[in-house]
Enzyme design. Structure first.
Site, mmCIF file in Angstrom:
data_model
loop_
_atom_site.group_PDB
_atom_site.id
_atom_site.type_symbol
_atom_site.label_atom_id
_atom_site.label_comp_id
_atom_site.label_asym_id
_atom_site.label_seq_id
_atom_site.Cartn_x
_atom_site.Cartn_y
_atom_site.Cartn_z
ATOM 1 N N HIS A 318 1.058 -1.371 -0.078
ATOM 2 C CA HIS A 318 0.117 0.291 0.032
ATOM 3 C C HIS A 318 0.989 1.091 0.458
ATOM 4 O O HIS A 318 1.775 1.332 1.090
ATOM 5 C CB HIS A 318 -0.797 -0.432 0.762
ATOM 6 C CG HIS A 318 -1.775 0.979 1.009
ATOM 7 N ND1 HIS A 318 -1.949 2.472 1.789
ATOM 8 C CD2 HIS A 318 -3.462 1.075 0.938
ATOM 9 C CE1 HIS A 318 -2.798 2.808 0.990
ATOM 10 N NE2 HIS A 318 -3.739 2.102 0.794
ATOM 11 N N ARG A 338 -6.287 10.497 0.281
ATOM 12 C CA ARG A 338 -6.288 11.018 -1.593
ATOM 13 C C ARG A 338 -7.220 10.967 -2.760
ATOM 14 O O ARG A 338 -7.164 12.172 -3.642
ATOM 15 C CB ARG A 338 -4.950 10.077 -2.448
ATOM 16 C CG ARG A 338 -4.040 10.047 -1.348
ATOM 17 C CD ARG A 338 -2.760 8.727 -1.826
ATOM 18 N NE ARG A 338 -2.731 7.832 -1.753
ATOM 19 C CZ ARG A 338 -3.006 6.669 -2.096
ATOM 20 N NH1 ARG A 338 -2.503 6.465 -4.133
ATOM 21 N NH2 ARG A 338 -3.206 5.405 -1.622
#
Ligand code: MEZ
Length: 535
Positions: A318, A338
Site C-alpha cells: 500500500h 488521496r
C-alpha cells in the site's frame, strides 16, 4: 507539531500548497508505468523471491518468506492423530472468522446447510475489520458493471481471470443491497444515495464507504447477524491440515484447541477455506497494515492437499503506510485520503506522481523518490518517507472535512500531537495485500480438490497482479456468498475414509528436497524469537 528534522520540510509543503491547488500531476503512460515498476517495485528485485522446490507450483517464483512456509513440514505427526471418531460433524465447515468466512456461513445456512465456523482467533479478528477506505460497486446511473470490469482488468495489468472479474463486478450491487438489508450503515447523501469517491485506477466514483471505518462497519454487521442466527462458532481453534479421502476429495480438517493444544478432527461434506492472506510474513522486510493472524495458513494447507497457487509473485504494497510516528509504523493511511484530494509530495513540497495511479505504480514512485538525493524525508531513526498533504483536503472541501470524513485517522494522529487537517503526514509503502492465492473458479471452488472452496484473500486470480482499492471488501463478500451457496447445494457424495496421506507425502517430499527445517502453518507471527536457553 513535528520535531526539528521534519519541521522544515513540512513547512516547505505548506508553502507550496497554494500553487499546487490547481496543479494536476500528469498520469503515467503505459511504458512509463512499466519502467517504473521494473525499476522500483519490490516484486522486481532479484533478491526478494525464489522458486519453490516442492508441490504443484514447483519452479514458480514467490517471496522467500512464503516459500519458507510452503517448504516447511507439518505441525504434527500424522500418525499421532486418530481420524476414526471425528469430534465435530457438519455439512459445511468454514475455516476463518473474517468477512469472507462469515458471509459464507450466513449464505450456506440460508441455503439450509448445517454450518460450523472455526476460527484461529476471535470471530471478526481479521483484515476485514481493519479495512478503512471503502468497497467498490457500480451503483450509479453513470457507471455499470462493465465499466467496473474494465477498471479491474486495467488495475491487474490485464492478467486477471476474466470469469472471476465478471463474477466480482456483476454481484457487487447486490452485495451492497444485502449489507444494507442486514443493517450496514454506509455514508450517504442527504437524498439517501450512497456517497462515492474515486480510488486509484477507477474511471468512475464507485468507492462506497462508512466514513473511514468501512471494514469495521461491515464486520460488525456480519458478526451481529451470525450471532443472532446462532450459527455455531468455535473460536481460538486454528486448522492445521485439511483432510482428504482416497479419491482426493476434501472432507474435513484437523483443528487444534489453541488453549489446551488438543487436536480435534472435524468431518464435513464440504470445506470453505477463508483464512486470509500473508501480510504478517513481512515480505521483503516491510512493515504491514495486516491483522496479527494473516500468516498464510490456508495457502500452506491447500498447497499440501494439491491446490494450485497463482499470482503469488505479485505482492501489494500500500503506498501510504505510516512512516512517522514510529509507534504506528506501517499502519494504514487510507487511500480515501488521496481519494478526497490529498496530494503526494516530496521533501520540497513538489508532486512527483498522480496520487490515484494504481497502487503498484504509486508505491514504486515513492520508493524511487526516496532514493533521489534530498527528495525523501528522513526521521531521527532513519525511517524514510514522503508527505501526504492532508491539509489540501480542507483547502478543497472546506474546514472540518478531515475530521468529518476521516475521523478514525484524525484521532489516530491526534494522539501523537499531529493535527492532520493542518499538517501533512509522513508515509512510506507498507505490505498490504496478497494479490494472488489459491486458484478458484467463479463458484469459489478449488478446481483440483473436489469438496474444497476458497473465499477472500486466500483465493487468487480475481485481481491479477494488482488489486484496486475497495475490491477486497467486495471480493470477500462476493466469493464468500458464492462459496457458501455452492457448498451448501453441492451434490458431491459424502467423502470416503479420511486420511492424512497427502501430509505424509508432503513431509517426505520436503525431506528429500533437503527442506523442512521449519514447521507450518505458522498460525502466529514470531516477533520474539526462540526462548533463550536457561543458563
Ligand atoms: O481495499 C483496500 O485495500 C482499502 C480500501 C484500503 C484503503 O486504503 O483504505
Amino acid at each position: 507539531m513535528y520535531p526539528d528534522e521534519l519541521r522544515e520540510s513540512a513547512l516547505r509543503v505548506a508553502a507550496s500548497r497554494d500553487c499546487r491547488l490547481k496543479e494536476k500531476h500528469p498520469r503515467l503512460a503505459p511504458d512509463e508505468k512499466d519502467a517504473l515498476l521494473r525499476g522500483f517495485h519490490p516484486d522486481f528485485r532479484e533478491d526478494t523471491q525464489r522458486p519453490v522446490t516442492v508441490g504443484p507450483n514447483s519452479g514458480a517464483r514467490m517471496p522467500h518468506e512464503l516459500v519458507d512456509l510452503l517448504e516447511a513440514r507439518s505441525r504434527f505427526d500424522p500418525e499421532a492423530v486418530s481420524l476414526d471418531r471425528p469430534a465435530l460433524q457438519t455439512d459445511v465447515l468454514i475455516i476463518g472468522g473474517g468477512g469472507a468466512g462469515v458471509a459464507a456461513a450466513l449464505t450456506a445456512q440460508e441455503e439450509g446447510a448445517r454450518v460450523l465456523l472455526v476460527t484461529k482467533l476471535r470471530l471478526g479478528d481479521a483484515n476485514t475489520m481493519m479495512a478503512q477506505g471503502g468497497i467498490q460497486a457500480a451503483t450509479s446511473p453513470v457507471d455499470s458493471p462493465a465499466i467496473h470490469y474494465l477498471d479491474v482488468l486495467g488495475g491487474g495489468g490485464y492478467t486477471n481471470d476474466p470469469a472471476l472479474v465478471r463474477a466480482l463486478v456483476r454481484d457487487a450491487p447486490a452485495v451492497i443491497a444485502w449489507l444494507e438489508e442486514l443493517g450496514c450503515m454506509f455514508s450517504k447523501q442527504p437524498d439517501g444515495t450512497l456517497m462515492a469517491i474515486h480510488g486509484g485506477g477507477t474511471s468512475r466514483k464507485r468507492m462506497h464507504f462508512a466514513r473511514d471505518y468501512t471494514g469495521a462497519e461491515i464486520m460488525r454487521t456480519l458478526r451481529d447477524e451470525l450471532l443472532n442466527r446462532e450459527v455455531p462458532v468455535i473460536e481460538f481453534c486454528p486448522a492445521l491440515e485439511l483432510l482428504l479421502d482416497d479419491q482426493g476429495r476434501c472432507g474435513g480438517a484437523v483443528l487444534q484447541n489453541f488453549e489446551t493444544g488438543a487436536f480435534l478432527v472435524a468431518h464435513a461434506r464440504v470445506v470453505i477455506l477463508a483464512t486470509g492472506g500473508f501480510g504478517r510474513l513481512h515480505v521483503s522486510g516491510f512493515p504491514t497494515t495486516n491483522h496479527y493472524g494473516a500468516t498464510a495458513d490456508g495457502l500452506v494447507m491447500a498447497y499440501r492437499a494439491g491446490a494450485e497457487l497463482c499470482f503469488l509473485d505479485a505482492t501489494q504494497f500500500h503506498p501510504t503506510g505510516v512512516a512517522y510516528p514510529e509507534q504506528m509504523l506501517g499502519q494504514l493511511v487510507t487511500e480515501k485520503v488521496r481519494g478526497v484530494g490529498a496530494q503526494l509530495v516530496n521533501a520540497d513540497g513538489e508532486q512527483f506522481v498522480f496520487p490515484l495511479e494504481t497502487r503498484d505504480a504509486v508505491s514504486a514512485a515513492i520508493i524511487r523518490e526516496c532514493g533521489l538525493p534530498g527528495k525523501g524525508v528522513a526521521t531521527a531513526t532513519g525511517q524514510r518517507g514522503v508527505w501526504v498533504d492532508s491539509p489540501m483536503i480542507e483547502r478543497i472541501h472546506g474546514p472540518g472535512t478531515v475530521r468529518r470524513e476521516l475521523p478514525a485517522m484524525f484521532r489516530q494522529y491526534e494522539r501523537f500531537g499531529i493535527d492532520m487537517s493542518a499538517e501533512p503526514i509522513l508515509i512510506y509503502p507498507t505490505l498490504h495485500y496478497q494479490n494472488g492465492g489459491i486458484r478458484v473458479d467463479p463458484s469459489g471452488s478449488c478446481p483440483r480438490i473436489p469438496g474444497l472452496y476458497i473465499a477472500g484473500e486466500a483465493a487468487g486470480g480475481i485481481h491479477g497482479r494488482n488489486r484496486l482499492m475497495g475490491n477486497s471488501l467486495l471480493d470477500i463478500l462476493v466469493f464468500g456468498r458464492r462459496a457458501g451457496r455452492h457448498a451448501a447445494s453441492s451434490d458431491l457424495p459424502a467423502s470416503g475414509r479420511l486420511t492424512l496421506q497427502h501430509v505424509r507425502r508432503h513431509n517426505r517430499e520436503v525431506e528429500l528436497a533437503g527442506k523442512g527445517r521449519t514447521i507450518a502453518p505458522m498460525l502466529l507471527p514470531d516477533y520474539v524469537g526462540p526462548e533463550p536457553n536457561a543458563s
